[in-house]
Design a protein around this motif. Sequence first.
Motif, PDB file in Angstrom:
ATOM      1  N   ALA A  18       3.893   7.015 -17.316  1.00 20.70           N
ATOM      2  CA  ALA A  18       3.959   5.565 -17.139  1.00 20.70           C
ATOM      3  C   ALA A  18       4.288   5.209 -15.683  1.00 20.70           C
ATOM      4  N   ILE A  19       5.195   5.971 -15.063  1.00 18.99           N
ATOM      5  CA  ILE A  19       5.522   5.741 -13.657  1.00 18.99           C
ATOM      6  C   ILE A  19       4.286   5.983 -12.788  1.00 18.99           C
ATOM      7  N   THR A  20       3.582   7.073 -13.058  1.00 18.46           N
ATOM      8  CA  THR A  20       2.361   7.377 -12.312  1.00 18.46           C
ATOM      9  C   THR A  20       1.357   6.237 -12.455  1.00 18.46           C
ATOM     10  N   GLY A  21       1.191   5.758 -13.666  1.00 20.93           N
ATOM     11  CA  GLY A  21       0.261   4.659 -13.910  1.00 20.93           C
ATOM     12  C   GLY A  21       0.641   3.399 -13.159  1.00 20.93           C
ATOM     13  N   ALA A  22       1.946   3.124 -13.036  1.00 23.02           N
ATOM     14  CA  ALA A  22       2.387   1.931 -12.312  1.00 23.02           C
ATOM     15  C   ALA A  22       1.934   1.976 -10.854  1.00 23.02           C
ATOM     16  N   GLY A  23       2.026   3.150 -10.245  1.00 22.46           N
ATOM     17  CA  GLY A  23       1.574   3.282  -8.863  1.00 22.46           C
ATOM     18  C   GLY A  23       0.085   3.070  -8.732  1.00 22.46           C
ATOM     19  N   ILE A  24      -0.691   3.693  -9.614  1.00 18.01           N
ATOM     20  CA  ILE A  24      -2.143   3.546  -9.569  1.00 18.01           C
ATOM     21  C   ILE A  24      -2.558   2.116  -9.906  1.00 18.01           C
ATOM     22  N   GLY A  25      -1.884   1.492 -10.876  1.00 19.20           N
ATOM     23  CA  GLY A  25      -2.211   0.113 -11.235  1.00 19.20           C
ATOM     24  C   GLY A  25      -2.058  -0.833 -10.057  1.00 19.20           C
ATOM     25  N   GLY A  26      -1.023  -0.615  -9.254  1.00 23.01           N
ATOM     26  CA  GLY A  26      -0.830  -1.440  -8.066  1.00 23.01           C
ATOM     27  C   GLY A  26      -1.950  -1.293  -7.059  1.00 23.01           C
ATOM     28  N   GLU A  27      -2.598  -0.129  -7.062  1.00 18.63           N
ATOM     29  CA  GLU A  27      -3.691   0.122  -6.129  1.00 18.63           C
ATOM     30  C   GLU A  27      -4.932  -0.693  -6.485  1.00 18.63           C
ATOM     31  N   TYR A  28      -5.167  -0.932  -7.770  1.00 14.30           N
ATOM     32  CA  TYR A  28      -6.381  -1.620  -8.187  1.00 14.30           C
ATOM     33  C   TYR A  28      -6.514  -2.977  -7.500  1.00 14.30           C
ATOM     34  N   ALA A  29      -5.431  -3.752  -7.515  1.00 14.99           N
ATOM     35  CA  ALA A  29      -5.492  -5.093  -6.934  1.00 14.99           C
ATOM     36  C   ALA A  29      -5.617  -5.038  -5.421  1.00 14.99           C
ATOM     37  N   ALA A  30      -4.805  -4.224  -4.772  1.00 16.03           N
ATOM     38  CA  ALA A  30      -4.798  -4.168  -3.318  1.00 16.03           C
ATOM     39  C   ALA A  30      -6.129  -3.669  -2.766  1.00 16.03           C
ATOM     40  N   GLY A  57      -1.860  17.179  -7.603  1.00 20.43           N
ATOM     41  CA  GLY A  57      -2.046  15.731  -7.482  1.00 20.43           C
ATOM     42  C   GLY A  57      -1.032  15.093  -6.559  1.00 20.43           C
ATOM     43  N   ALA A  58       0.220  15.511  -6.693  1.00 18.31           N
ATOM     44  CA  ALA A  58       1.275  14.955  -5.840  1.00 18.31           C
ATOM     45  C   ALA A  58       1.078  15.360  -4.384  1.00 18.31           C
ATOM     46  N   THR A  59       0.678  16.612  -4.160  1.00 16.53           N
ATOM     47  CA  THR A  59       0.486  17.088  -2.791  1.00 16.53           C
ATOM     48  C   THR A  59      -0.655  16.352  -2.097  1.00 16.53           C
ATOM     49  N   PHE A  68       0.824  -1.200   0.000  1.00 17.81           N
ATOM     50  CA  PHE A  68       0.000   0.000   0.000  1.00 17.81           C
ATOM     51  C   PHE A  68       0.865   1.261   0.000  1.00 17.81           C
ATOM     52  N   PHE A  69       1.908   1.255   0.781  1.00 21.07           N
ATOM     53  CA  PHE A  69       2.767   2.431   0.873  1.00 21.07           C
ATOM     54  C   PHE A  69       3.714   2.531  -0.318  1.00 21.07           C
ATOM     55  N   ILE A  70       4.157   1.393  -0.831  1.00 23.43           N
ATOM     56  CA  ILE A  70       5.036   1.412  -2.005  1.00 23.43           C
ATOM     57  C   ILE A  70       4.307   1.991  -3.211  1.00 23.43           C
ATOM     58  N   THR A  71       3.076   1.539  -3.441  1.00 20.33           N
ATOM     59  CA  THR A  71       2.339   2.010  -4.617  1.00 20.33           C
ATOM     60  C   THR A  71       2.038   3.506  -4.537  1.00 20.33           C
ATOM     61  N   VAL A  72       1.699   3.990  -3.347  1.00 19.55           N
ATOM     62  CA  VAL A  72       1.457   5.425  -3.191  1.00 19.55           C
ATOM     63  C   VAL A  72       2.737   6.217  -3.466  1.00 19.55           C
ATOM     64  N   ALA A  73       3.867   5.701  -2.984  1.00 16.22           N
ATOM     65  CA  ALA A  73       5.145   6.381  -3.204  1.00 16.22           C
ATOM     66  C   ALA A  73       5.477   6.466  -4.691  1.00 16.22           C
ATOM     67  N   VAL A  74       5.244   5.371  -5.415  1.00 17.92           N
ATOM     68  CA  VAL A  74       5.495   5.368  -6.859  1.00 17.92           C
ATOM     69  C   VAL A  74       4.598   6.389  -7.550  1.00 17.92           C
ATOM     70  N   TYR A  75       3.336   6.423  -7.154  1.00 19.33           N
ATOM     71  CA  TYR A  75       2.410   7.400  -7.721  1.00 19.33           C
ATOM     72  C   TYR A  75       2.884   8.827  -7.475  1.00 19.33           C
ATOM     73  N   LEU A  76       3.280   9.124  -6.233  1.00 16.81           N
ATOM     74  CA  LEU A  76       3.703  10.483  -5.887  1.00 16.81           C
ATOM     75  C   LEU A  76       4.906  10.926  -6.710  1.00 16.81           C
ATOM     76  N   VAL A  77       5.871  10.019  -6.862  1.00 20.65           N
ATOM     77  CA  VAL A  77       7.064  10.344  -7.637  1.00 20.65           C
ATOM     78  C   VAL A  77       6.702  10.622  -9.096  1.00 20.65           C
TER      79      VAL A  77
END
Length: 482
Positions: A124-136, A194-196, A96-105
């Motif tokens: 693409a990096i932003t999408g990777a973070g959000i994509g991880g959220e879908y499953a969790a 969005g990042a904030t 949960f925290f890893i995916t949010v961090a990827v999204y923020l970056v």
Amino acid sequence: MADGETIESYVPARLDRMPWSSWHWLIVVSLGATWILDGLEVTLAGAVGGILTRPETLGLTDTGVGATATCYLAGAVVGALLFGYGTDRFGRKKFFFITVAVYLVGTALSAFSWNFWSYAFFRAITGAGIGGEYAAINSAIDELIPARVRGRVDLIINGSYWIGAAMGAAATLILLDPHYFPTWLGWRFAFGIGATLGLIVIFFRRWIPEKITMMMIHGRNPEAEEIVARVERKISGAKMAGITDHGYNEALPTRIRTRTHTPWQEIWDAIVHEYRWRSVLGFVLMSTQAFFYNAIFFTYALVLMRFYSVPEQNVGGYLLPFALGNVLGPLLLGHLFDTIGRKQMITLTYGLAGILLALTGWLFHADVLTAQTQTIAWTIIFFIASAAASSAYLTVSEIFPLEIRALAIAIFYAVGTLAGGVGAPILFGWIIGTGSSTALFAGYLVAAVLMIFGAIVEAWIGVPAERRSLEHVAAPLSSKGL
């Protein structure tokens, strides 16, 4: 506890029989906050698409705008697969925290893009973070929300995406207005917001417990029982008596063999062989709604600007009613998925969304719509389609065993998005760039037919999962032979 030891656990039953409480509302708020953020993020990106075609910004072409949306979706596919597997194997909290961090970056870097390639990569990096959220998130909903209300809660949480979309649309009215910010700067502020706001999600995450079913499988059932006991004490003020809720008669113990992980061969056999028809269902529902949504939403601003001459700084105002329709759909229709039933409502919403899009496409091609009436038509369509799209995530999160629940969501999100969604924005961006209303009408018809096909498949092989425990919908892989 040794690997391969058989245990009986009442944890799933106890979670199912809990009365609705403030604890459940905290879960809803915590999980919904991420979708609000995702909606904000995607809306901002969609709204600034028109601005980014101007030379004082990034000077993208219409096709380039669609391509950056495709990069975002491709990143989401990779993130879903990577983090979905990690969630099932190593637990929810860490990822949960890893995916949010990827999204923020990714979002923060998007604000500093200097050309097409840098912007596409950061998206693409932003999408990777959000994509991880879908499953969790969807696996968390299924695990923590009582079966009797699981459908409506899942749809409402997924539909909260559009609250963020409305916020993003409202923000663009100021950020993209040259009276407030210069054109070259306003769009960068949009991503900064969005990042904030992403930092807020980290605060909400503290309310989400570790993946309880994973703890059971890994032989940590006493810890899982204690987590549930703490929640029960918080709800009732005392230790809750009994196991079975009188309104829910399937509360039986779950019997499993402990294991360190689920082998890939067993995952393959479950998805490709044992549950192959459910896999077909998941693929069809996810891919058809992905094409439908991504084809239209990611190029929404381009259609308004190209065919209706709406100034780019005013696009956000047209997104507001569209977002409102998407919010109200799951909110008002969600309870019907628990009462009338999954198969009936999924079939109805998919089919009706397709028919309405075909009708609207014909009106567009006949040149009888204005920017206002086009927006009203899309708002009505996506009032229905929002519930349909959310039900696709609900379906794939319910119909597979607990050991692979998050991974199954990730797989079907990834495969469905690759097959139905990744190419849609760039395809429709190219069509819009041609200025041909006939070609765009044909594209809308394809999206409509796909949704109607999804309705037919649901009516044929849909799974009636309403008000049933997940262990009855799909028995755990580790319970075979017990």
